[in-house]
Design an enzyme around this catalytic site. Structure first.
Site, short mmCIF file in Angstrom:
data_model
loop_
_atom_site.label_atom_id
_atom_site.label_comp_id
_atom_site.label_asym_id
_atom_site.label_seq_id
_atom_site.Cartn_x
_atom_site.Cartn_y
_atom_site.Cartn_z
N HIS A 27 0.81 -1.27 0.17
CA HIS A 27 -0.10 -0.18 0.08
C HIS A 27 0.91 1.13 -0.09
O HIS A 27 2.08 1.22 0.44
CB HIS A 27 -1.00 -0.03 1.50
CG HIS A 27 -1.89 0.94 1.35
ND1 HIS A 27 -1.71 2.15 1.63
CD2 HIS A 27 -3.49 0.88 1.05
CE1 HIS A 27 -2.95 2.82 1.76
NE2 HIS A 27 -3.83 2.15 1.29
N ASP B 114 2.57 -4.35 8.17
CA ASP B 114 1.52 -3.72 7.80
C ASP B 114 0.39 -4.60 7.91
O ASP B 114 0.16 -5.49 7.20
CB ASP B 114 1.65 -3.05 6.33
CG ASP B 114 0.32 -2.26 6.23
OD1 ASP B 114 -0.61 -2.42 6.74
OD2 ASP B 114 0.10 -1.87 5.03
N GLN C 28 -4.76 -5.19 6.89
CA GLN C 28 -5.75 -6.14 6.37
C GLN C 28 -5.99 -7.43 7.01
O GLN C 28 -6.37 -8.29 6.79
CB GLN C 28 -5.44 -6.26 4.69
CG GLN C 28 -5.58 -5.07 4.04
CD GLN C 28 -7.07 -4.56 3.93
OE1 GLN C 28 -7.91 -5.05 3.98
NE2 GLN C 28 -7.35 -3.37 3.59
N LYS D 61 -11.15 -0.66 9.74
CA LYS D 61 -11.10 -1.92 9.30
C LYS D 61 -11.90 -3.26 9.87
O LYS D 61 -11.86 -4.13 9.29
CB LYS D 61 -9.91 -2.28 8.46
CG LYS D 61 -9.49 -0.85 7.46
CD LYS D 61 -8.32 -1.44 6.69
CE LYS D 61 -7.56 -0.24 5.91
NZ LYS D 61 -8.57 0.11 4.68
N CYS E 195 -4.83 2.50 -3.60
CA CYS E 195 -3.50 3.02 -3.25
C CYS E 195 -2.24 1.97 -3.31
O CYS E 195 -1.70 1.47 -2.53
CB CYS E 195 -3.67 3.35 -1.82
SG CYS E 195 -4.95 4.66 -1.32
#
Length: 409
Positions: free
Chosen positions: A121, A198, A201, A224, A364
């Site tokens: 991302h 990261d 997700q 999220k 993104c």
């Protein structure tokens, strides 16, 4: 878990869009919020809205208890060793920028390497670009296999003794692939580098254990994972956070302020300058309670099932290309696709007319779009409130989209 019963806990889903029942397939962008989270936010503002830490009155104490109680819930949720390793931020982007700006600028110099992947991302690319420019370090990219996955052999060949930082997403927001970050962390550590993950997700969808992953930093966002927008988390190993300087200065994060010198509070508060995101933290705490009640293992199994079902059904649509691994067991609830001769924005527009919400664009992830040799894609992403019926409606909508544009042209 019963997705149909869970769906009833999300008020926003019980509506019509363009005359059709809403089918929400954009949870990778932001998830919807259950009544438990909405009520927790409402209760805070109605009953004990106050600033934290500074006051001794009753409302201030209750707000502080709620805010710090949420930190402990986060600690347990990701299995951090201490609340000192849990820092509240504005979201994944801020968390990653904090690591880059504080740790990266202080520990990198010319000749050092930063390793990321083509699937990252933008929030896990641009901060490292800026640090590389500022320090003279070299930015390197892990290559991808044909299906978009990362091979450990490539990781071993790319990460060297000159590598100081490796930063990789655990789950791709485009390909849905679940990356082997635990094994990549081991390779990074063998070469003397730190591992940044990261988790935007992955934290909403997988059982995350930061101690088991042995990552040095882990970033994720509340919005999220059924929580409110505007708040996220940076996990960091205590000994690394203690070495780092804050990147924001002001009230709340200080210990002593003199005319020319100041000292900082202990962890985690030295990284939380100003009035913190109190309601957001309390809402995130409520979201974690909700996810724990559902059971992350059940949620993960449900999404694998939906991903497999979606790939099977969508593959029947003539001219449809699906990106990412074909094996649904190594895929989160994300299916990114293109419909032949139809721009993704047009696909999303026609689907919206049917009440179906999907994402269209570069997500993104422009370097990944270039790697895929496309300018944009459409994306359907699933969560605990989605069912096979939603996917059936998506497939019917795609067939209708194809027929519509065949008639037009």
């Amino acid at each position: 878990m019963n997705a149909r019963e869970i769906r009833e806990l999300f008020p926003i889903l019980n509506q019509e869009v363009n005359g059709n029942p809403l089918v929400y397939l954009d949870s990778a962008a932001t998830s919807q919020k259950p009544v438990q989270v909405i009520e927790a936010l409402d209760k805070y503002y109605r009953e004990y809205n106050s600033n934290v830490h500074r006051g001794v009155h009753t409302l201030g104490t209750r707000a502080t208890d709620g805010y710090e109680g949420a930190r402990e819930k986060v600690r347990k949720f990701i299995n951090a060793k201490s609340i000192q390793e849990v820092i509240f931020t504005r979201g994944t982007t801020t968390s990653l920028n904090t690591v880059a700006a504080s740790y990266g600028r202080a520990n990198l110099s010319e000749g050092d390497e930063i390793v990321i992947s083509y699937m990252e991302h933008h929030s896990n690319i641009i901060p490292w670009q800026q640090v590389a420019k500022a320090t003279g370090a070299t930015l390197k990219y892990l290559p991808l296999q044909g299906d978009g996955s990362i091979s450990l052999e490539d990781a071993k060949n790319t990460i060297t003794t000159n590598t100081k930082i490796v930063s990789v997403m655990q789950v791709s927001n485009v390909l849905g692939v679940i990356n082997p970050v635990k094994e990549i962390a081991r390779i990074a550590h063998e070469n003397g580098a730190i591992m940044v993950v990261d988790g935007a997700q992955s934290a909403p969808h997988l059982n995350v254990d930061v101690q088991d992953l042995d990552c040095d930093f882990f970033a994720f966002s509340s919005h999220k994972m059924c929580g409110p927008t505007g708040i996220g988390v940076l996990y960091g190993k205590k000994h690394l956070l203690e070495q780092m300087e804050p990147v924001e200065f002001g009230g709340e994060m200080i210990d002593f302020v003199g005319l020319y010198e100041s000292t900082w509070k202990e962890l985690p508060w030295k990284f939380e300058g100003g009035t913190p995101i109190i309601a957001g933290a309390i809402g995130l705490g409520a979201a974690i309670d909700f996810l724990n009640e559902v059971g992350m293992e059940h949620l993960e199994a449900h999404e694998h099932k939906l991903a497999a079902y979606a790939m099977e059904k969508m593959s029947t649509v003539e001219g449809l290309t699906i990106y990412g691994p074909k094996d649904a067991s190594n895929r989160a609830g994300v299916v990114t696709f293109n419909l032949e001769d139809v721009h993704p924005h047009d696909v999303a527009t026609v689907l919206d007319a049917e009440g179906i919400a999907v994402r269209a664009g570069h997500h993104c992830a422009q370097p990944l779009m270039k790697w895929l040799n496309v300018s944009a894609t459409a994306r359907a992403s699933f969560y605990l409130y989605n069912t096979e019926d939603d996917i059936d409606k998506l497939v019917a909508g795609l067939v209708k989209t194809k027929e519509y544009f065949s008639d037009v042209f």
